[in-house]
Structures are given as C-alpha cells and as structure tokens.
Design a protein around this motif. Sequence first.
Motif, PDB file in Angstrom:
ATOM      1  N   ARG A 103       5.601  10.363  58.649  1.00 15.25           N
ATOM      2  CA  ARG A 103       6.222  11.174  57.451  1.00 15.25           C
ATOM      3  C   ARG A 103       6.884  10.127  56.581  1.00 15.25           C
ATOM      4  NH1 ARG A 103       9.426  14.265  60.741  1.00 15.25           N
ATOM      5  NH2 ARG A 103       8.095  15.856  61.708  1.00 15.25           N
ATOM      6  N   GLN A 104       6.977   8.738  57.180  1.00  7.50           N
ATOM      7  CA  GLN A 104       7.741   7.786  56.288  1.00  7.50           C
ATOM      8  C   GLN A 104       6.585   7.087  55.323  1.00  7.50           C
ATOM      9  OE1 GLN A 104       6.874   4.108  58.604  1.00  7.50           O
ATOM     10  NE2 GLN A 104       5.821   4.566  56.853  1.00  7.50           N
ATOM     11  N   GLY A 105       5.242   7.575  55.650  1.00  9.43           N
ATOM     12  CA  GLY A 105       4.367   7.441  54.241  1.00  9.43           C
ATOM     13  C   GLY A 105       3.229   6.248  54.645  1.00  9.43           C
ATOM     14  N   GLU A 154       5.133  11.191  64.537  1.00 11.61           N
ATOM     15  CA  GLU A 154       5.060  12.039  63.410  1.00 11.61           C
ATOM     16  C   GLU A 154       6.235  11.365  62.437  1.00 11.61           C
ATOM     17  OE1 GLU A 154       2.644  14.209  63.045  1.00 11.61           O
ATOM     18  OE2 GLU A 154       4.287  15.531  62.228  1.00 11.61           O
ATOM     19  N   GLY A 155       7.354  10.839  63.052  1.00  7.41           N
ATOM     20  CA  GLY A 155       8.207  10.013  62.218  1.00  7.41           C
ATOM     21  C   GLY A 155       7.633   8.978  61.473  1.00  7.41           C
ATOM     22  N   GLN A 179      -2.624  12.493  62.133  1.00  8.27           N
ATOM     23  CA  GLN A 179      -2.006  13.805  62.666  1.00  8.27           C
ATOM     24  C   GLN A 179      -3.060  14.279  63.886  1.00  8.27           C
ATOM     25  OE1 GLN A 179      -0.899  15.733  58.339  1.00  8.27           O
ATOM     26  NE2 GLN A 179      -2.639  16.717  59.281  1.00  8.27           N
ATOM     27  N   GLN A 236      -3.548   9.451  57.146  1.00  9.21           N
ATOM     28  CA  GLN A 236      -2.847  10.839  57.450  1.00  9.21           C
ATOM     29  C   GLN A 236      -3.880  11.617  58.377  1.00  9.21           C
ATOM     30  OE1 GLN A 236      -0.036  11.737  56.067  1.00  9.21           O
ATOM     31  NE2 GLN A 236      -0.010  14.015  56.479  1.00  9.21           N
TER      32      GLN A 236
END
Lengths: 221, 305
Positions: B81-83, B77-78, B93, B89
């Motif tokens: 989130r960093q992109g 998840e980290g 996810q 995505q």
Amino acid sequence: MKYRSVFDIIGPVMIGPSSSHTAGAARIGRMARRLFGRVPHKAQIEFCGSFAKTYQGHGTDVAIVGGLMGFDTHDPRIKDALKISEDIGLAISITTVDLPEEHPNTAWIRLEDEAGAMRVKGISVGGGKIAMLEADEFQMNLSGDAWTAFVFHKDQFGLIASVASVLADRRINIARMEMSRKAKGQEALLIIETDEEISASAGSQIAGIADVAHVRILPPL
Amino acid sequence: MQFSTIEELVQLAEAQGQAIADIMIEEEALATGVPKEKIISKMFQHLDTMEKAVQRGLTEEIRSRSGLTGGDARKLEGYLRQGSTLSGQRVLQAVSRAIATNEVNAAMGTIVATPTAGASGVIPGCLFGLAGELGVDRDVMVRFLFTSGAIGYVIANRSFISGAAGGCQAEVGSASAMAAGAIVEMAGGTPRQSAHAVAIALKNTLGLVCDPVAGLVEVPCVMRNAMGASNAIVSADLALAGIESIIPADEVIGAMYRVGQAMPGTLKETALGGLAATPTGERHRQRLFGSSHERAEEKGGIQDE
C-alpha cells in the motif's frame, strides 16, 4: 487412477496444517471408527514413518482422534479432539514404531469396547486421500470414497454371483470388488464398492443369502 | 476421465474448441454421474472458503501455535500500500494472498487443500491477487479452479502431490504449475499456452525438497507458497509471450516423479534434513518438542546415509 475427481485435487475443505498428516489422518480415524461400527472406549494408535516423525507438529494426533469421534476434515473441534476424547471417556494411547517397509504415512489403530476389539491399518496417500489396508486381519485397499458393502461370509463357491445378482436386480453398478479370506473354506470378506447408493433393503437381502454371516453398508466418507 | 496426460487434455480442448475448464466440468460429470450444476455449485463453495481464508490472513492477527509464522501477509500488504515495490502490484498481491492462506493453514484454520494444505496458498493467492486486476467475475474465478484441478488431476495420477512421497516439488511445485496453466486461461491464452506454462513452472521447482522445521507446515512452507505464486505468474507471462517449453509438460511431470523417487527420505517431510536440520531449525524443534531418545537415534541414521 488414484485420484478420480477434480475435488480430490481442489479439496477437501479442511482444518490445517497438512492434507496428508491432518485431513488424511482425520479420514483414517473416521474410517476406522466406521469399520469398527461402534463408539470405541479405548484406542491405541501407532504411527510409522513421516507420521511418527512429525505427528505433533502436524496435529496428526488430534486429527486421527477427531476422526475416531466421527469429526469430518473441516470440523473445527479437531483442534480440541484430545480434550474432547477425555471428556467423553475415550482412552487414547499414541506410540511410534519404526517400520521402514511401510508407506511413509501409516497408522495402525486398535479399537476396543466391551464387545470386542479390532485392529486396522490405514495410509494417507496425499491431498487428503487415504487407503485402509487391513481390518481385523482381512487385507483390503479401501479409499472410503464410494458406497461400500462389506459382506462377511463363509468362503464358499457361488457367493459372489449371488451377491452380484442382488445388486444387478436393483441396478446398482459395481465399481470395484475385492475378496479377502483367512483360509480356504474359512471366514471371508467380500468388499464391493458401487457407483450408486446401496439401500438398507439391498443390504438385508444380501444378508439373507446362505453362508452370509452379516453385512455392513457404509456411505462415502 | 477421457484424459490422463496434459497432451490429451490440450487435444480434447482444441478438438472441441473449448477451454480446459469446460473439459474438466464435462469429464467430472461423466465420471461421477453428478449433474454439472451441482459440480459447479460445489466449486463455488470452495471459492467462498478460499476467500474467507484470504480475508482472515489479511485482516486478523494470525499466529500459529508454535509462534513460527503469522503476520507476514499483513506486513506485505502494508508494504504494498505504501506504493513503491520492485515486483509490482499484481505479483505481490498474489504473493500476499498466498501467504495469508498459508498462515491461516499453519494456525489450524479452515482452508481448501489445493492440491494439498501445505501448498494451499498458491492457487487462491494467484486467483484473488489477479481476479480484481483482470476484472473477472465469480464465474471465471470458478472456472480457474476447474482448470487448475484438471492439471492437478494429471500430475497427481502420473506423479505425486504430497511432500512425504515426492518432496516440496510435488506440493508447491504442482500447485504452481496448476496455477500457471489456469492463469494463462483466465488471461485469454490458449490451452496449448497453458500446457507450456505448466511445463515452465514445474521445471523451475524440480528437485525442491520438503524439509519443514520441527515438522511443522510453516518454515519454509509459507515462503515457498509465496515463491510458488510468483513463479506461476511469471511462467504464465512467459507462455502468453509465446515462449515454448522445450521439454513438454508430460515429460516434466515424469521427470518430477523420478526425481522424487531418487530423493532421500530425510528430505521428504520427515523433518530430518535440509532446513529442518540446520542449527536454527534444530533449536526451534528442541524449543517446541524437546529432545528425545528417539531423535538421538534418528540422527545416527542420517549420518549413515
């Protein structure tokens, strides 16, 4: 068909980590306890096959003992079942046996109290589904998924017809039926799984039939 | 049930102009005599249980008793989130939610077996990973579970769903195929496309062995759930693109059964072969359970095969 409902596939809700080795084991334990009919004081458990090889890792031991104390597959007390069994004075012994001809997930359980003992055999077939194959030397193939009547009787002609007519009068449909006997004319067990609930009064009416020794009614697991 | 094959399921859906989810709800009500509303509300409860497991895995410090698994869902998840990711995505996810669920399972948390506990991450992973992206509501999410249940019902009755009986192909493979078919339906595909997604996903996992390190549902199970989720999404995309499986789903299910029958016992959840029998796998087993006389005998048994 082994699996009869969508909830056999999406379900059960359970404590991990294995549906066959944890949830299935809990259900075998619970079914064993129901077949025994009383709170046992002592339980000797024998694991075969994959159960024997991996029971510690899968929590099969805690699950089956939890089941013996009546815990459901999703009961968080399963984790502490061995400790709880000690607290309530249920003596547990667990051993493994090598019986290659048995189903890979087989457990033998011998339950005992002052009044008597019973040895049962259960297998876990996957996804939390089980089958009880033997109890007290009677052969069976019981999923525990339906209302079930156990009619202990003396092997005698006409018995099945009498029992069936009690159920028919009450509009209780028989889904599956099996007969097991120790020898001709000896102790016999009629197992009937039904679609509808079997009421206590239906049970006592069946118990009143000649040659019927006693009747046990179990709801679905 | 009026269907026992994927083909019969697709034909029922096509003939009635309905989705697979509707057929499953209808058939369940007919087969069990339980009213539809009750069946649907039970599935809503299962959805809630799944969501709680996903949330736990993503937010809490999950660690299994053995210490072998836990924390990877949060790590992913980290990273997400960093992109900048390679898989994107949506896929990641789903993968992180699959890992989250399976980590909770390994830590003896509460999960829903789908179809088993060992494979319990794949379906909720795909569902909760994609639902937000596709903007679907809870009703559609519950329908996803009925669709995957219908597919699993066929697989379970015609082949197997437990690792002890058929290897990991029967667990994560089945879950991945169930999810693939249900994703197609949730994304607006046809029942026929769902069947192709089932076939493609299950083909990709044929022969997968069940070889848990130390007999624990942890290594490689958690990562296999990650793979199962990504395989499901890619298989669904292939089917939605109009790609058809040359081998029909029912024949793939039959092949899985025969492959499972031919698989040696050491590779069917006995922790005697595959990754369990690697030097590192063996070291972890000894660390956790010590060595015993019984084990020494089993090893002799492997060499004989």
